[in-house]
Design a protein around this motif. Structure first.
Motif: not given
Length: 450
Positions: A283-305
């Motif tokens: 369910p969080y993949l759309p949010t991760f996709a938007r955050q990547l498009a905005e330039g955010h780093i999301i590796g830690r959040a991905l690893m937790f999930r």
């Protein structure tokens, strides 16, 4: 804000994970209420056919041919860039219109040919074919409903989708139980399921009307631009889950009802276990996709999930083993819970498939689609391993073949692609996976002691 204030509690119900788990809990409750009652009302042969229909309806994600994750990601990325939101939505509408036609005129005839032996073995073949017609109609509706799910998910309205799933699941309990008490339970139950599928389709369609208008947007052109992502994702899904699902349907159609019933029941229950693990990640993949498009780093959040999803698999499997096993026994259902060896192997195959699937989704977040390569190797390996193991092991060869294929063929490629694009190193991901694997080993040990 106080920990238990009304506003904080309300925010919990707006969480995608909480909403997904609530929808899943309702589906589990529906299965707990419906499976024993329906299976008690059916003969063993009818019970095997009923479970076979359920496995076929679960093929919706496979027949989707990768359109849902592709357009969900593209719509979310378009929102992050604040451009082409209407065009991406129009592309989804155009693509799904063609997909429904392909399912209706190609896949449904193939599935009909596969299930013909199971339907022909029932005492009343006219009722069997009527039930199959209702199942086919529900499959078409569910396929088109994925369009609205993709549009809503891409707009980060996953919570709304999950709440609608919850409502429909609760309603399906009453309709299925009432249908099971009729003189023709198999036909009545499948028709009731068609009704709830139609209701879910209507609810989803209504909620998409408030989103960006697609009139005037060139959906065909946008869909063509997405075609490289679509065919790679779709081919990957078809070659992994598609091959496994079709083999499951074929085996469930040709083996005896005594063998097919527990196997198909275990397959349906383990699908619920897999869905439970998805609630923390997908369910969080759309949010991760938007955050990547905005330039955010999301590796830690991905690893937790990623870790959370793997840990949920053995926990959900242990709960399903205890609850479903006892309820089916007390209800004197025509189909019982599978033996420990089959169940443990099916859960292990789900665990391996979740790990590979999440790594491929991580790669896909930046458009690095490698599903067609990962899953082509996995499906070929699955067919070879299952064919070699079938003579000595029988039905156990299917989950064991998937485990071997995922572990030694699919996983090494998928993890290489995902670790190269994130700030989280490979060993951190694998320590997370090892923690879940240790918990799964404890579950197998506990199950053997029961």
């Amino acid at each position: 804000m106080k920990p238990f204030s009304g506003l904080r509690v309300l925010q919990l119900f707006r969480s995608p994970a909480i909403a997904s788990w609530l929808a899943l809990a309702c589906r589990i409750a529906a299965a707990l209420a419906v499976f024993p009652i329906v299976l008690a009302a059916l003969s063993p042969a009818e019970g095997a056919a009923y479970l076979l229909f359920g496995v076929i309806l679960s093929l919706v994600g496979i027949l989707d041919f990768g359109l849902n994750p592709t357009f969900t990601r593209h719509i979310a990325s378009a929102r992050g860039r604040q451009a082409e939101v209407a065009e991406s939505t129009a592309g989804a509408h155009w693509a799904y219109g063609r997909l429904v036609a392909v399912v209706a005129f190609i896949f449904l005839p193939v599935l009909t040919f596969i299930v013909r032996p199971r339907l022909g073995g029932l005492p009343d073949t006219s009722h069997a074919w009527a039930a199959w017609a209702a199942c086919m109609a529900a499959l078409l509706l569910s396929t088109h409903a994925n369009l609205y799910i993709a549009v809503l998910s891409g707009n980060e309205r996953v919570v709304e989708v999950r709440w609608m799933e919850t409502i429909v699941s609760l309603l399906s309990v009453g309709t299925a139980i009432a249908a099971a008490r009729t003189p023709w339970p198999l036909v009545a139950v499948t028709t009731a399921n068609l009704g709830t599928s139609a209701l879910f389709w209507c609810l989803l369609r209504r909620r998409t009307k408030s989103l960006p208008v697609v009139d005037g947007a060139d959906g065909r052109a946008y869909a063509r631009r997405c075609w490289p992502d679509i065919w790679k994702s779709g081919t990957g899904v078809a070659l992994s889950l598609g091959v496994a699902a079709l083999i499951t349907v074929f085996v469930g159609s040709v083996v005896s009802a005594v063998v097919a019933g527990p196997f198909l029941l275990a397959t349906r229950i383990v699908q619920i276990v897999g869905n439970a693990s998805q609630a923390l990640f997908y369910p969080y993949l759309p949010t991760f996709a938007r955050q990547l498009a905005e330039g955010h780093i999301i590796g830690r959040a991905l690893m937790f999930r990623y870790l959370g999803a793997l840990v949920v698999v053995p926990l959900a499997a242990a709960g399903a083993q205890v609850v479903f096993g006892r309820i089916l026994t007390k209800a004197n259902a025509s189909v019982g819970f599978p033996d420990a060896a089959l169940w443990a192997l099916l859960v292990a195959a789900t665990y391996a498939e979740r790990a590979v699937g999440m790594h491929t989704q991580i790669s896909a977040l930046q458009g690095r689609i490698n599903w067609h390569v990962v899953n082509a190797l996995g499906s070929c390996g699955f067919v070879v391993f299952a064919a070699l193991l079938w003579p000595p092991l029988g039905i156990l060869a299917l989950p064991l073949g998937r485990i071997l294929a995922y572990t030694f063929l699919s996983y090494p490629i998928s993890v290489t692609e995902s670790r190269s694009m994130l700030d989280a190193s490979w060993w951190k991901f694998e320590l997370a996976g090892a923690a879940g694997l240790l918990l799964f080993g404890m579950y197998v040990w506990w199950g053997a002691a029961q």
